[in-house]
Enzyme design. Structure first.
Site, mmCIF file in Angstrom:
data_model
loop_
_atom_site.group_PDB
_atom_site.id
_atom_site.type_symbol
_atom_site.label_atom_id
_atom_site.label_comp_id
_atom_site.label_asym_id
_atom_site.label_seq_id
_atom_site.Cartn_x
_atom_site.Cartn_y
_atom_site.Cartn_z
ATOM 1 N N ASP A 1 -30.435 60.023 57.619
ATOM 2 C CA ASP A 1 -29.046 60.750 57.575
ATOM 3 C C ASP A 1 -28.826 60.474 58.991
ATOM 4 O OD1 ASP A 1 -29.846 61.582 55.221
ATOM 5 O OD2 ASP A 1 -29.745 63.700 55.567
ATOM 6 N N ASP B 1 -29.738 60.588 44.992
ATOM 7 C CA ASP B 1 -30.451 60.843 46.094
ATOM 8 C C ASP B 1 -32.212 60.842 45.703
ATOM 9 O OD1 ASP B 1 -31.392 61.363 48.661
ATOM 10 O OD2 ASP B 1 -30.074 62.858 48.835
HETATM 11 C C1 GLA Z 1 -30.231 63.831 51.813
HETATM 12 C C2 GLA Z 1 -29.224 62.979 51.902
HETATM 13 C C3 GLA Z 1 -27.911 63.660 52.446
HETATM 14 C C4 GLA Z 1 -27.594 64.794 51.519
HETATM 15 C C5 GLA Z 1 -28.856 65.724 51.439
HETATM 16 C C6 GLA Z 1 -28.554 66.706 50.395
HETATM 17 O O1 GLA Z 1 -30.863 64.316 52.938
HETATM 18 O O2 GLA Z 1 -29.445 61.803 52.954
HETATM 19 O O3 GLA Z 1 -27.030 62.944 52.593
HETATM 20 O O4 GLA Z 1 -27.049 64.344 50.385
HETATM 21 O O5 GLA Z 1 -29.957 64.844 51.235
HETATM 22 O O6 GLA Z 1 -29.480 67.558 50.148
#
Ligand code: GLA
Length: 738
Positions: free
Chosen positions: A555, A491
């Site tokens: 998200d 990520d």
């Molecule tokens: C980001 C990602 C999520 C999750 C969070 C974890 O927002 O897009 O899917 O993995 O980080 O902190």
């Protein structure tokens, strides 16, 4: 001149004019400064040099591209005493400040009045979400009839940042602001009935007494099917429970509306939900082999595949033509071993029980590409957020093994929140106290025939503020290999802090190339899932950089707005999908979600959930369940165990559906399948029932003679003539053409 003065008076009086209403709008007048200083909180700080801010947009969209880290917003506002004087309840003032992305603190006249992280933590562990809080009427932080300074401190990592949204206002806390209609209990299914208990809960000292109206309507005709009104009283200490049982109606979703009216204040609160209806046929007792037709591993690496098969236990598994190096456990269906040579190995699986047997042709592809079909699994994030721990992962693994793995579900992926605060003396990453034995946990997951996933960031910190892999990539990849990890979600997040302010395409690729090289040094097949929200149109280069999947969006949330805007905007990514390389429009939001330690039933209606699973399957998306697997209700289970739907997602051709019709109120998406079949999703994107037809001469139907309703697994009569479907609001008809 007079006119000018008049305009000036109106402008100056604007906040007061608004104040004579029941709320003060706060959408205007905000200022922003990127950076961080606690001296920006108190009212006496002079912010006249700050730039104006538009709170309908993230800061990236107003001159601060790719900004991660801290920023502050300030606004000056007069809160008139008339607001409380006119209110029915006078206890507290409510502030709604849109959404904070990600961590946030709000100061009212210098006093900290809100934060979106837990005590003992800090702003870097705060999370994107609505900013809504109240302050007591008598709190000295509120300056009645005077100017107030609201200062918001924001910490952002990855993607958008800032304070933004539609709802920015100040009003008195209303009688119903403290009431919730809790519908999070499960529906109970009788043979011919559907029941549920709901709760009315109060969060203030007020005693609520009035009527609860329960109404079931048919959304197709708007007619009322049932209606009942009961007395209801409740207070902070004693909730009111209402239990109902209604006859199970025909196979569609009906709308339930719960309305509570408080007698004294005359105020009302309302909530609606749809009744679940199950289309997936009951699993047969006779054996049936499910799952994909192909599976790929690289030569020389540990092999693990559990033959997904349903039917009455015990089942006996057999594989004919299994190449040397692999062995099958006839009682569990788990194939293990190591394969030496690159080749396609055709195998025939047979699964039997006392009622019969089923066989299936299958191909083991030993080569360079793994993850030939999209990952089917679970990820901890949408359910547990940073509260994930060993026990929750085991519960999920057990539920997957018991209820889902027979349909092909495999991955148990731990998202953010497992990492310790610092590396060990050798610089290795170690889990925190919530994961006492990562290797033991992974071994346990493998013993169930499932695979284990983990999460990190190429930056120094993850999105949740935990340790990332920056400058430790080789070491971390090795650690994952030693633990037996099979999947890495990587990520971007704080990588923004260590790359160029305005990254080039090469800058976007770099962290993924670095980790790719590190993973390649490990003798394990680790699926590589990029998470960088689609930056640099990742679908055009994800394959070249060695990704098995890549997020194409920010998200997801459990709302129709989020689901539909993500799902229906994926056409642009379609060219990027191929076996082993898939677009990821983010994880599933069905079942009980919550992103933390409390869960709620998804806010999607049953039809929206059918759309979600159908569309994601058409898109060849990784299907990563994001709910509490310890509480899988019948409806959610039915959504996740439809082998016909899963077969569309898992199709070996690895194509992604294209948007073939886009109208204001409906869309059609079509996906080519292995062997010439075609899957079609007809989506009603409107709020009303719709009848949608495909004409016999429609390009989509040409050459096909049979159609199959995928959810009910029944043939559709009519092909090659006109096909007509009645589709519920936000619902779908998923068809397979043969
Ligand atoms: C980001 C990602 C999520 C999750 C969070 C974890 O927002 O897009 O899917 O993995 O980080 O902190």
């Amino acid at each position: 001149m007079r006119i000018r003065i008049w305009i000036l008076i109106v402008l100056l009086a604007a906040p007061f004019l608004r104040a004579s209403a029941q709320e003060i709008m706060l959408t205007q007048g905000w200022k922003l400064k990127i950076g961080d200083s606690i001296t920006w909180a108190p009212p006496q700080y002079n912010d006249s040099g700050w730039k104006p801010a538009n709170v309908s947009l993230p800061w990236e969209e107003q001159g601060y591209p790719k900004t991660d880290g801290f920023g502050w917003y300030r606004v000056h506002v007069v809160i008139p005493a008339s607001l409380k004087e006119k209110a029915f309840l006078k206890d507290s003032v409510r502030f709604d400040l849109g959404y904070i992305d990600d961590g946030g603190e709000v100061y009212l006249n210098g006093k900290l009045v809100y934060k979106n992280y837990k005590n003992g933590s800090d702003i870097q562990h705060g999370f994107y979400g609505p900013c809504s809080f109240s302050v007591g009427t008598n709190d000295l932080a509120v300056h009645w009839d005077k100017e107030n300074i609201i200062a918001v401190r924001v910490f952002d990592t990855g993607g958008n940042g800032g304070v933004y949204g539609d709802k920015f206002d100040i009003k008195m806390m209303d009688v119903m602001d403290n009431v919730s209609i809790n519908t999070d209990g499960d529906f109970s299914y009788g043979e011919k009935s559907l029941g549920k208990s709901i709760k009315l809960k109060a969060g203030s000292s007020y005693e609520y007494a009035g009527k609860l109206n329960f109404k079931v309507t048919d959304p197709e005709t708007d007619s009322t099917i049932y209606e009942k009104t009961n007395d209801a009283h409740f207070s902070a200490h004693s909730p009111f429970t209402y239990t109902f049982t209604i006859a199970r109606l025909e196979k569609k979703s009906y709308k339930i509306t719960y309305t509570f009216t408080d007698a004294k204040s005359g105020k009302q609160i309302q909530k609606t939900e749809g009744t679940p209806y199950i289309l997936t046929p009951v699993v047969q007792a006779k054996p049936r082999i499910n799952g994909p037709d192909v599976f790929g591993e690289r030569p020389g690496n540990p092999f693990l595949y559990k033959i997904p098969a349903s039917g009455q236990k015990p089942l006996v598994y057999k594989a004919t033509g299994l190449p040397a190096g692999l062995k099958l456990d006839a009682a569990t269906g788990i194939i293990t071993g190591v394969m030496g040579n690159k080749a396609d190995y055709p195998v025939i699986f047979t699964v039997s029980n006392k009622l019969g047997s089923d066989t299936k042709k299958f191909t083991i592809k030993i080569g360079d590409v793994i993850g030939l079909t999209p990952a089917l699994g679970w990820n901890s994030w949408n359910a547990w957020g940073l509260t994930v721990n060993d026990q929750k992962v085991r519960t999920s693994a057990n539920a997957m093994a018991d209820k889902l793995s027979e349909h092909g579900w495999t991955y148990i992926n731990i998202d953010d929140g497992w990492e310790a605060a610092s590396r060990n003396a050798n610089g290795e990453i170690v889990p925190n106290e919530k994961f006492p034995d990562m290797k033991g946990l992974t071994d346990y997951v493998h013993s169930l025939g499932l695979r284990m996933g983990i999460y990190s960031s190429p930056g120094p910190k993850t999105c949740g503020g935990y340790l990332g892999s920056w400058q430790h990539e080789d070491q971390d990849a090795k650690t994952y290999g030693d633990w037996g990890i099979d999947y890495l979600k990587y990520d971007w997040c704080s990588y923004s802090e260590v790359t160029a302010q305005n990254p080039t395409l090469e800058d976007y690729k770099k962290p993924y190339q670095v980790m790719r090289a590190s993973l390649d040094k490990v003798h394990r097949d680790i699926m590589f899932s990029f998470c960088q929200y689609g930056m640099g149109d990742v679908w055009n280069w994800g394959t070249e950089v060695g990704g098995n999947s890549w997020r194409t969006t920010g998200d997801i949330e459990d709302t129709w707005k989020s689901l539909s805007s993500i799902g229906f905007s994926q056409d642009k990514t379609a060219g990027g999908a191929s076996p082993g390389h898939f677009n990821d429009p983010d994880m599933l939001v069905v079942g009980k979600v919550g992103w933390g330690d409390s869960q709620h039933n998804t806010r999607l209606t049953p039809d929206e959930q059918y759309t979600h699973i159908s569309l994601w399957s058409l898109l060849s998306a990784p299907l990563l369940i994001g709910c509490d697997m310890g509480h899988l209700d019948n409806f959610t289970l039915s959504l996740l165990t439809n082998d016909g739907v899963l077969a569309i997602d898992q199709d070996a051709l690895g194509k992604e559906a294209r948007q073939v019709v886009k109208k204001d109120d409906y869309q059609i998406w079509a996906k080519d399948l292995e062997g010439g079949d075609k899957a079609i999703g007809i989506f009603n994107t409107s709020d009303k029932y719709q009848t949608i037809s495909l004409n016999a001469n429609d390009e989509l139907l040409k050459g096909y003679t049979k159609a199959f309703d995928v959810w009910t697994q029944k043939s559709i009569i009519g092909v090659p003539n006109k096909l007509t479907f009645k589709i519920p609001p936000h619902g779908v008809k998923l068809i397979r053409l043969l």
